[in-house]
Structure formats: C-alpha cells, structure tokens
Scaffold this active site. Sequence first.
Site, PDB file in Angstrom:
ATOM      1  N   CYS A 117     -78.398   1.104-111.214  1.00  0.00           N
ATOM      2  CA  CYS A 117     -79.640   1.175-110.424  1.00  0.00           C
ATOM      3  C   CYS A 117     -80.887   1.214-111.297  1.00  0.00           C
ATOM      4  O   CYS A 117     -81.996   0.958-110.824  1.00  0.00           O
ATOM      5  CB  CYS A 117     -79.613   2.396-109.516  1.00  0.00           C
ATOM      6  SG  CYS A 117     -78.094   2.535-108.587  1.00  0.00           S
ATOM      7  N   HIS A 258     -86.330   4.342-107.004  1.00  0.00           N
ATOM      8  CA  HIS A 258     -85.074   3.737-106.580  1.00  0.00           C
ATOM      9  C   HIS A 258     -84.697   4.332-105.225  1.00  0.00           C
ATOM     10  O   HIS A 258     -84.796   5.535-105.017  1.00  0.00           O
ATOM     11  CB  HIS A 258     -83.993   4.034-107.623  1.00  0.00           C
ATOM     12  CG  HIS A 258     -82.616   3.712-107.162  1.00  0.00           C
ATOM     13  ND1 HIS A 258     -82.308   2.527-106.556  1.00  0.00           N
ATOM     14  CD2 HIS A 258     -81.460   4.436-107.192  1.00  0.00           C
ATOM     15  CE1 HIS A 258     -81.029   2.525-106.242  1.00  0.00           C
ATOM     16  NE2 HIS A 258     -80.495   3.672-106.611  1.00  0.00           N
ATOM     17  N   ASN A 288     -79.044   1.482-100.313  1.00  0.00           N
ATOM     18  CA  ASN A 288     -79.139   1.458-101.771  1.00  0.00           C
ATOM     19  C   ASN A 288     -78.700   0.086-102.281  1.00  0.00           C
ATOM     20  O   ASN A 288     -77.523  -0.262-102.190  1.00  0.00           O
ATOM     21  CB  ASN A 288     -78.238   2.575-102.325  1.00  0.00           C
ATOM     22  CG  ASN A 288     -78.255   2.653-103.834  1.00  0.00           C
ATOM     23  OD1 ASN A 288     -78.734   1.752-104.511  1.00  0.00           O
ATOM     24  ND2 ASN A 288     -77.716   3.747-104.365  1.00  0.00           N
TER      25      ASN A 288
HETATM   26  O1  UT7 Z   1     -77.807   4.894-106.757  1.00  0.00           O
HETATM   27  C1  UT7 Z   1     -77.710   6.009-107.568  1.00  0.00           C
HETATM   28  C2  UT7 Z   1     -76.482   6.753-107.387  1.00  0.00           C
HETATM   29  N1  UT7 Z   1     -76.214   7.276-106.087  1.00  0.00           N
HETATM   30  C3  UT7 Z   1     -76.911   8.303-105.539  1.00  0.00           C
HETATM   31  O2  UT7 Z   1     -77.961   8.688-105.969  1.00  0.00           O
HETATM   32  C4  UT7 Z   1     -76.274   9.015-104.376  1.00  0.00           C
HETATM   33  C5  UT7 Z   1     -76.442  10.510-104.501  1.00  0.00           C
HETATM   34  N2  UT7 Z   1     -75.709  11.271-103.480  1.00  0.00           N
HETATM   35  C6  UT7 Z   1     -76.050  11.266-102.181  1.00  0.00           C
HETATM   36  O3  UT7 Z   1     -76.954  10.559-101.764  1.00  0.00           O
HETATM   37  C7  UT7 Z   1     -75.336  12.230-101.262  1.00  0.00           C
HETATM   38  O4  UT7 Z   1     -74.563  13.114-102.016  1.00  0.00           O
HETATM   39  C8  UT7 Z   1     -74.455  11.530-100.181  1.00  0.00           C
HETATM   40  C9  UT7 Z   1     -75.324  10.828 -99.168  1.00  0.00           C
HETATM   41  C10 UT7 Z   1     -73.518  10.546-100.837  1.00  0.00           C
HETATM   42  C11 UT7 Z   1     -73.629  12.585 -99.453  1.00  0.00           C
HETATM   43  O5  UT7 Z   1     -74.502  13.546 -98.874  1.00  0.00           O
HETATM   44  P1  UT7 Z   1     -74.238  15.119 -99.070  1.00  0.00           P
HETATM   45  O6  UT7 Z   1     -75.268  15.818 -98.320  1.00  0.00           O
HETATM   46  O7  UT7 Z   1     -74.144  15.368-100.548  1.00  0.00           O
HETATM   47  O8  UT7 Z   1     -72.861  15.308 -98.347  1.00  0.00           O
HETATM   48  P2  UT7 Z   1     -71.494  15.884 -98.930  1.00  0.00           P
HETATM   49  O9  UT7 Z   1     -70.815  14.869 -99.764  1.00  0.00           O
HETATM   50  O10 UT7 Z   1     -71.758  17.229 -99.521  1.00  0.00           O
HETATM   51  O11 UT7 Z   1     -70.681  16.083 -97.595  1.00  0.00           O
HETATM   52  C12 UT7 Z   1     -71.065  17.050 -96.589  1.00  0.00           C
HETATM   53  C13 UT7 Z   1     -70.139  16.899 -95.420  1.00  0.00           C
HETATM   54  C14 UT7 Z   1     -68.670  16.902 -95.818  1.00  0.00           C
HETATM   55  O12 UT7 Z   1     -67.946  17.560 -94.791  1.00  0.00           O
HETATM   56  P3  UT7 Z   1     -67.487  19.090 -94.983  1.00  0.00           P
HETATM   57  O13 UT7 Z   1     -66.647  19.103 -96.222  1.00  0.00           O
HETATM   58  O14 UT7 Z   1     -68.773  19.872 -95.144  1.00  0.00           O
HETATM   59  O15 UT7 Z   1     -66.745  19.370 -93.721  1.00  0.00           O
HETATM   60  C15 UT7 Z   1     -68.291  15.456 -95.818  1.00  0.00           C
HETATM   61  O16 UT7 Z   1     -66.936  15.229 -95.578  1.00  0.00           O
HETATM   62  O17 UT7 Z   1     -70.370  15.645 -94.761  1.00  0.00           O
HETATM   63  C16 UT7 Z   1     -69.132  14.922 -94.669  1.00  0.00           C
HETATM   64  N3  UT7 Z   1     -69.448  13.520 -94.794  1.00  0.00           N
HETATM   65  C17 UT7 Z   1     -69.755  12.731 -93.737  1.00  0.00           C
HETATM   66  N4  UT7 Z   1     -69.871  12.999 -92.425  1.00  0.00           N
HETATM   67  C18 UT7 Z   1     -70.220  11.988 -91.613  1.00  0.00           C
HETATM   68  C19 UT7 Z   1     -69.502  12.757 -95.916  1.00  0.00           C
HETATM   69  N5  UT7 Z   1     -69.852  11.500 -95.619  1.00  0.00           N
HETATM   70  C20 UT7 Z   1     -70.014  11.463 -94.270  1.00  0.00           C
HETATM   71  C21 UT7 Z   1     -70.388  10.437 -93.378  1.00  0.00           C
HETATM   72  N6  UT7 Z   1     -70.480  10.747 -92.061  1.00  0.00           N
HETATM   73  N7  UT7 Z   1     -70.655   9.181 -93.770  1.00  0.00           N
END
Ligand code: UT7
Length: 332
Positions: A117, A258, A288
């Site tokens: 990125c 980004h 993204n």
């Molecule tokens: O391009 C450069 C590199 N990439 C980035 O910069 C991405 C950086 N990371 C992020 O943007 C975020 O971490 C994500 C958007 C990928 C994830 O968001 P988060 O707030 O960090 O969620 P999480 O992974 O901590 O998950 C929270 C909950 C989990 O459930 P439990 O364990 O709390 O029950 C996940 O299983 O949300 C659940 N979850 C979803 N629920 C519905 C994860 N993905 C989804 C989804 N829909 N798509």
Amino acid sequence: MSFENSSVVIRAIGSYVPEKRLTNEELSKIVDTNDEWITTRTGIKERRIAGETIQVSDMATEAAKLALERSGVAPEDIDLVIVATLSPETLSPSSACLIQDKLGLRKVPAFDLNAACSGFIYGLDIGKAMLSTGKYRNALVVGVEKLSAFTNMEDRGTCILFGDGAGACVISYVDEPDQGIIDCQLGSDGINARHIVIPAGGSKLPANEQTLKDGSQFLQMNGREVFKVAVRAMGQACEDILKKNDLTSDDITVVIPHQANIRIIEAIASKLELPMDHFFVNIQKYGNTSAASIPIAIDEANIERNFKKGDLILLVAFGAGLTWGASLIKWY
Ligand code: UT7
C-alpha cells in the site's frame, strides 16, 4: 551538475476503476457479515471488481492515458515507467513492460516495485531521485492493483476490505526550485512481515494442488495487529516529515491518506490534531485498493477540491512488508 534550482513535480494525475461494484449487501450473501458491521468498522460501502476480462495493465493504461492527456506531455516524451503493485498481472513480465507496450511508449526503462500500500509513495521518491539525475525528464508513476484475484471470498476478515483500480501520474523535471515533490520519507519493518502475507505463488511455495486446496494463494492478514501498527507508523511518518520540513499540520491544505480503514484515518487526524475535513476520504466507494489507493484519491480530491498551485498536500501510507511512507507535495 547542481539541481538546487530545479524540482520534480506532479504534472497531472488520472485514475480508473472498473465498473462492476460489489456492495456490502452483496457480500453479506457470500460470507457471514453485514452492512452495519462493515460500515462502522471500516467505512467501506462498496468496492470495484475487475473480473476476468480486465487486467492490471488495462486499468493502469486507462489511468495513465488520462494523466498523459491532462499533463500535455506526449507519450513519446515519457522516459521512464514505474509501476507500484503487489498484484502484478504476471510475475514475469513486469506489469510496467505491459503498460509501456499498451501505451505505445518508446523503449524506455520500465519496472515494477512492490511496497504494497506504500508503493505509490515509494514510486514518487524513486521517480524523483531518477529524474533528479538529469538523465530522464518525464516519468509515469502508477499505482495499480487487482486485489480481487488474491482475496479469499470465504474469509470475512479480509474479503470485505479490498478492491481493484489504478491511478497514474506524470512527473516531470522542471527548472524551478522548491516545487512539486518536496520530500518523501520511507520506512520498513520486515520483522513484522508475518502480519500480512500471501504465502503461496512465490518461489518458496509455488502453486500446487495443496496450496489451491488450503487457499494459501490468497492474502492473509492479522487485522487487529496491523491496525495498531498502521496508526502508529502513519502518525509518526506524518510528524517526522512535517518536523523535517519545518512545518506544522496547520500548513497542510489536505492530507491524503491510504484508504485502509476510516478508523485508522480518524486516529491519525486526532494524532495530528486536525479536523476530519482536512483529510480526503473515498474509502466508502472503493475499499482498500493498496498501491492504487493514494493516486486514485489524489485524482478525486483534485477534482472535488480544485487544488491551486502552491497547495501543500501530505500523503501517507502503510502496508504489507511492513512498509510505510509519507510525502509532501506542493501542487504545481
Ligand atoms: O492496507 C494496509 C493494511 N491493512 C490494514 O490497514 C487493515 C487494518 N485492520 C483493520 O482495518 C481491522 O482490523 C479490520 C477491519 C480488518 C477488522 O476490524 P476489527 O475492529 O479489528 O475487528 P476484529 O478483527 O477485532 O474482530 C472483531 C469481531 C470478531 O468477533 P468476536 O471474536 O469479537 O466475536 C470477528 O470475528 O468482529 C468479527 N468480524 C466480523 N463480523 C462481521 C470480523 N470480520 C467480520 C465481518 N463481519 N466482516
């Protein structure tokens, strides 16, 4: 030879995104997710998908044609092609060579670079350095991705995030001091590389029956960890480049970050103590798009906000590698 009285400037920029949209609603029929979760956690409403018939070189060529047309630089006057991508059309030849051919450019140097990125900012810095030697006058710097080809549609942690598209700019050497690409600060941290990987398809693990079965040709990410590092590294990169150039965030006309997650952008805004309207955001439309995200955003920000000569633009990115970069642009 002295280059103190010269600069490398962005002459013009263009972008292209495929027509096909993939909405949150549609995604929620494919994986266990919903529009509310995706919108509040990422800011994304839809992304563009190239499909089987549109390739990286097609998207990049469309974006580059626009940039060339707007720049007034003739294709035969392009001396160099730099293409930032982590999803090249093929491992060999480089996408840059395919684009050189599609644009009908002279047989000029053309190469790909992979800084994920952060790739477009890396491309600007490399382009500036190469043009500053006096050997080349005009270059095309492209950021392009077809991330849909590397997205596991069964992984709700990643498939909601990524989209396809391209942005391209013409950069030129000019005999005027203190213009254009004022500074770029780049960095990397390979020790944390494991947080974003595409395990298969390279020389260590070429595609085979097993990799196809376990989906290791797709991008895998430890989102939570990446989120934390992204906020820290992008915030630091902004502070460092401002300090080095004796500027404060108040001097910046617009920050173009980004587009990975709206919450990352909000966290950087709070770190720089700038209101969100100082930041350009189009993540809701494209998700993204990795290396393409910043050039697409510059193009749209310019169309929307009509940049004036002298406006100061701060670019900042973070991505796989891990890599990061910030760039200070004086609009020309
Ligand atoms: O391009 C450069 C590199 N990439 C980035 O910069 C991405 C950086 N990371 C992020 O943007 C975020 O971490 C994500 C958007 C990928 C994830 O968001 P988060 O707030 O960090 O969620 P999480 O992974 O901590 O998950 C929270 C909950 C989990 O459930 P439990 O364990 O709390 O029950 C996940 O299983 O949300 C659940 N979850 C979803 N629920 C519905 C994860 N993905 C989804 C989804 N829909 N798509």
